[in-house]
Design a protein around this motif. Structure first.
Motif, PDB file in Angstrom:
ATOM      1  N   GLY A 199       0.794  -1.217   0.000  1.00  0.00           N
ATOM      2  CA  GLY A 199       0.000   0.000   0.000  1.00  0.00           C
ATOM      3  C   GLY A 199       0.830   1.272   0.000  1.00  0.00           C
ATOM      4  N   ALA A 200       1.997   1.224  -0.641  1.00  0.00           N
ATOM      5  CA  ALA A 200       2.889   2.389  -0.689  1.00  0.00           C
ATOM      6  C   ALA A 200       2.608   3.219  -1.934  1.00  0.00           C
ATOM      7  N   ALA A 201       3.058   4.477  -1.885  1.00  0.00           N
ATOM      8  CA  ALA A 201       2.906   5.389  -3.022  1.00  0.00           C
ATOM      9  C   ALA A 201       4.249   6.042  -3.314  1.00  0.00           C
ATOM     10  N   PRO A 202       4.513   6.427  -4.576  1.00  0.00           N
ATOM     11  CA  PRO A 202       5.772   7.086  -4.917  1.00  0.00           C
ATOM     12  C   PRO A 202       5.943   8.370  -4.103  1.00  0.00           C
ATOM     13  N   PRO A 203       7.160   8.688  -3.676  1.00  0.00           N
ATOM     14  CA  PRO A 203       7.377   9.862  -2.828  1.00  0.00           C
ATOM     15  C   PRO A 203       7.271  11.168  -3.605  1.00  0.00           C
ATOM     16  N   LYS A 204       6.838  12.202  -2.871  1.00  0.00           N
ATOM     17  CA  LYS A 204       6.782  13.543  -3.437  1.00  0.00           C
ATOM     18  C   LYS A 204       7.588  14.535  -2.604  1.00  0.00           C
ATOM     19  N   THR A 205       8.147  14.066  -1.495  1.00  0.00           N
ATOM     20  CA  THR A 205       9.018  14.871  -0.640  1.00  0.00           C
ATOM     21  C   THR A 205      10.083  13.961  -0.055  1.00  0.00           C
ATOM     22  N   ALA A 206      11.099  14.564   0.555  1.00  0.00           N
ATOM     23  CA  ALA A 206      12.138  13.782   1.217  1.00  0.00           C
ATOM     24  C   ALA A 206      11.567  13.031   2.419  1.00  0.00           C
ATOM     25  N   ASP A 207      10.648  13.647   3.164  1.00  0.00           N
ATOM     26  CA  ASP A 207      10.042  12.962   4.302  1.00  0.00           C
ATOM     27  C   ASP A 207       9.288  11.718   3.852  1.00  0.00           C
ATOM     28  N   GLU A 208       8.581  11.819   2.741  1.00  0.00           N
ATOM     29  CA  GLU A 208       7.859  10.655   2.223  1.00  0.00           C
ATOM     30  C   GLU A 208       8.831   9.575   1.760  1.00  0.00           C
ATOM     31  N   LEU A 209       9.955   9.984   1.178  1.00  0.00           N
ATOM     32  CA  LEU A 209      10.968   9.010   0.770  1.00  0.00           C
ATOM     33  C   LEU A 209      11.506   8.277   1.987  1.00  0.00           C
ATOM     34  N   PHE A 210      11.807   9.020   3.055  1.00  0.00           N
ATOM     35  CA  PHE A 210      12.327   8.386   4.268  1.00  0.00           C
ATOM     36  C   PHE A 210      11.289   7.447   4.877  1.00  0.00           C
ATOM     37  N   ALA A 211      10.035   7.861   4.875  1.00  0.00           N
ATOM     38  CA  ALA A 211       8.974   7.024   5.447  1.00  0.00           C
ATOM     39  C   ALA A 211       8.846   5.699   4.702  1.00  0.00           C
ATOM     40  N   LEU A 212       9.161   5.708   3.419  1.00  0.00           N
ATOM     41  CA  LEU A 212       9.124   4.461   2.656  1.00  0.00           C
ATOM     42  C   LEU A 212      10.121   3.447   3.203  1.00  0.00           C
ATOM     43  N   GLY A 213      11.212   3.945   3.798  1.00  0.00           N
ATOM     44  CA  GLY A 213      12.202   3.037   4.365  1.00  0.00           C
ATOM     45  C   GLY A 213      11.589   2.091   5.375  1.00  0.00           C
TER      46      GLY A 213
END
Length: 555
Positions: A241-255
Motif C-alpha cells: 500500500g505504498a505510493a511514490p514519494p513527493k518529498t524527502a520525508d515521504e521518501l524516508f517514510a518508505l524506508g
C-alpha cells in the motif's frame, strides 16, 4: 541502453559528483606508454564552444524511417507506441567488402551471450555487415579497470567502445587518443559524412563531444541528457500500500514501510545522487550572489543531502550488501525484490523488463516523477549530448577505416530500419516472434543469444520504442516531457570542456570519504575536512579553470 552501469557508485557517479559539466580528460590510471607524441596534452584542461568545432563535424543529413506517435518536446526523446509493419533497409550494401574479421571491445551489463561461432544472432548481423565481428565483451562494472592497462599497452582492437564515465579514470587520455586512434575528420567532416548516411543522421551536438585535441576522434553515442532517475517496484509498492514519494520525508517514510529483513527485503539501494538532486544540489557548478563559482559539494544543499542519506543508512533501510560494498551490481537485487527503490540511468528500465517479463510477469518497474525535498519546484540534472564513444584504431589504412566506419554506420541505423530490428532482436521467427500488437517478443533462443553488443559500437538517434512492454513508451515519454520542463540550466551549455587531470583525480578520494560518511564509518564533520582537502589539492585550481572558460565565452 542509454543509462549508467549498475546504478551503484561508478566513474559516472564521480563525474556527476564533482561537476565535470562535460567530457573529462583524465583522472587515475596513468597511461605511461601514451605520453609522448600528442599534438596537445589535455591534462591541463581544454574548452571550445561547439560552434567553433563545426568544421570538424559531419554535416547533419536527416533520415526518418518512421514518424513518432509521441513527439518529444524541448529535448525529450520521441516515442513510438507501435512497431512498423514494414521496415526500411537503411544500409543496402555490406560494409566490409573484404570480408576480413573485425575486432571490437565493448561493455555489457548482463550475462555474456554465446560467442562467435556459437551464436546465430551474431551470424545474422555479421552476414549483413559482410564480415564476422569478434567481440571482446567485458563486464561493464569492471570495464574502466580494464581500459587503463589496455591503452597503456597500445594493443587496442579495431573498434573500441569507451564510456565517458570511464574516461575520468584514465590519466593522459587525450594523449592516448592521439597516439592510438584514427583522426576521423578526413572521413566524416562536412559533406563527406554523406557516404555514411546513418552516421550523418546523428545529432551535431553529439558529434562535438567526439572531438579531442582538435580532431574528430570518435563516433558518439547520443545521450538523453538525464544522468539518473529513481525507479521503484510498483508490484511491491502495491502489496504494502505504498505510493511514490513527493518529498524527502515521504521518501524516508518508505524506508520503514518497505524494509522487512525477515522477508529479505530492504527499501533502498543506491539513491544518493537522486537525493542530492531532490535537495536542489546543482549537477556541477553554480554562481553565488557575488558571481563566484561554487561546486556542488560546497553548497549547503549538498550537506543537507549527505545528512539525509546517512540517516537512511543508519536507520537500516539500505540493503546490507550495498552497505558493505557500494560498488556492487544492484540490478539483480532490485529485480529479485530485495531492493525496492534505487537510482539508475534511464536505459536500465527496458533492460530489466527484457530480463524479467519472461520469467516474472508480475514484475512492474516504474519511474518516480521528479520531486523536491520540500514539495516545491524540483530540478532535474542535465547531462552532455553524448556519453559513450567508439574509437577506430590508428594506422589501418584508408580502405580499412572506411570499412570500419561502415560497420558503425550499420549500428547507427535508427528505429524503423531492418538493421535496427536485427541488431536489437535478431531474426524474426528465430530469435523473436511478433505479438498481435506487432511488437517483438524474444524466443528462448533470443533470450539466450541476443545481447546489447552491436549497440555499443556506436549510437543512433534517441527514441523511446519498446512498446512490447505495455505502458512503457507512454510512461517514459510522459516522464521525459515533464523532466525537461524543470531541467537545470547548465552554465556551460554549448561549451565542450575537457576537465583538468588534477581536478578529475580528486573525484574518487572524495567519494571514498563520502561513502564512509554515509555508512557511519566517518563522522559527519569529516565532510568539511574532505571539502577542504578537495579545494587544497586541485579543486580551487579547477574553479579557476572553469571560471576562465566562462569568462572567455562572455558568461
Amino acid at each position: 541502453m542509454t543509462g549508467s552501469p549498475g546504478g551503484s557508485t561508478s566513474r559516472r557517479t564521480f563525474i556527476s559528483l564533482l561537476g565535470a559539466g562535460a567530457a573529462v580528460a583524465a583522472g587515475g590510471t596513468t597511461l605511461a606508454g601514451c605520453s609522448g607524441d600528442g599534438k596537445k596534452s589535455s591534462t591541463g584542461g581544454h574548452a571550445e564552444t561547439e560552434d567553433k568545432l563545426t568544421g570538424l563535424l559531419p554535416k547533419y543529413i536527416a533520415y526518418e524511417s518512421v514518424k513518432p506517435d509521441l513527439p518529444g518536446e524541448n529535448g525529450a526523446s520521441p516515442g513510438f507506441t507501435k512497431y512498423p509493419s514494414e521496415l526500411k533497409r537503411g544500409v543496402p550494401d555490406k560494409a566490409v567488402k573484404s570480408g576480413k574479421e573485425v575486432s571490437a571491445m565493448t561493455p555489457l551489463w548482463a550475462p555474456l551471450p554465446p560467442g562467435l561461432g556459437n551464436n546465430s544472432y551474431f551470424d545474422a548481423n555479421n552476414e549483413r555487415i559482410g564480415a564476422p565481428v569478434r567481440f571482446n565483451i567485458l563486464s561493464g562494472n569492471d570495464y574502466g579497470d580494464k581500459l587503463g592497462p589496455l591503452l597503456a599497452s597500445g594493443n587496442v582492437p579495431e573498434l573500441l567502445c569507451v564510456p565517458g564515465w570511464n574516461i575520468s579514470g584514465l590519466t593522459r587520455f587525450g594523449q592516448a587518443v592521439d597516439k592510438l586512434f584514427e583522426d576521423l575528420t578526413p572521413y566524416l567532416a562536412g559533406d563527406k559524412a554523406s557516404a555514411y548516411p546513418m552516421l550523418a543522421n546523428l545529432p551535431t551536438r553529439a558529434w562535438a563531444y567526439g572531438v579531442w585535441n582538435s580532431q574528430l576522434k570518435a563516433v558518439p553515442f547520443p545521450s538523453d541528457g538525464f544522468p539518473w532517475a529513481l525507479f521503484y517496484r510498483k508490484d511491491i509498492f502495491d502489496q504494502v500500500g505504498a505510493a511514490p514519494p513527493k518529498t524527502a520525508d515521504e521518501l524516508f517514510a518508505l524506508g520503514k514501510q518497505l524494509t522487512d529483513a525477515k522477508r529479505n527485503r530492504w527499501a533502498f539501494g543506491g539513491i544518493s545522487d537522486e537525493v542530492q538532486r531532490a535537495f536542489g544540489v546543482p549537477s556541477g557548478w553554480r554562481k553565488d550572489a557575488d558571481g563566484k563559482l561554487v561546486n556542488k559539494i560546497e553548497t549547503p544543499e549538498f550537506e543537507e543531502a549527505t545528512a539525509f542519506v546517512r540517516r537512511v543508512f543508519q536507520s537500516g533501510y539500505v540493503h546490507p550488501t550495498v552497505v558493505g560494498n557500494n560498488a556492487v551490481d544492484q540490478k539483480p537485487l532490485f529485480e529479485g525484490g530485495q531492493i525496492v527503490v534505487r537510482q539508475d540511468g534511464l536505459g536500465a528500465w527496458t533492460e530489466s523488463l527484457q530480463r524479467q517479463m519472461a520469467i516474472n510477469p508480475k514484475f512492474d518497474m516504474q519511474i518516480v516523477s521528479p520531486f523536491a525535498h520540500d514539495g516545491g519546484t524540483p530540478i532535474v540534472w542535465s547531462g552532455d549530448p553524448a556519453g559513450i564513444f567508439t574509437f577506430v584504431k590508428k594506422g589501418l589504412g584508408k580502405d580499412r577505416i572506411a570499412e570500419l566506419l561502415g560497420v558503425l554506420n550499420y549500428t547507427a541505423a535508427p528505429f524503423g530500419t531492418e538493421e535496427n530490428q536485427l541488431y536489437n532482436y535478431g531474426v524474426e521467427g528465430k530469435h523473436y516472434i511478433r505479438q498481435p500488437s506487432g511488437a517483438p517478443k524474444l524466443t528462448a533462443l533470443g533470450q539466450k543469444e541476443v545481447a546489447s553488443t552491436y549497440i555499443f559500437l556506436g549510437g543512433r538517434p534517441l527514441a523511446i520504442t519498446q512498446s512490447e512492454y505495455p505502458g512503457y513508451v507512454q510512461a517514459m515519454s510522459k516522464w521525459q516531457n515533464e523532466a525537461v520542463k524543470v531541467r537545470e540550466k547548465n552554465l556551460f551549455e554549448g561549451i565542450r570542456v575537457e576537465q583538468p587531470a588534477k581536478m578529475a583525480a580528486l573525484a574518487q578520494p572524495f567519494d571514498d570519504k563520502l561513502q564512509d560518511i554515509y555508512r557511519g564509518r566517518r563522522p559527519v564533520s569529516d565532510l568539511k575536512v574532505a571539502i577542504q582537502e578537495w579545494r587544497k589539492n586541485g579543486g580551487d585550481e579547477g574553479r579557476d579553470f572553469y571560471a576562465k572558460v566562462l569568462s572567455d565565452n562572455g558568461r
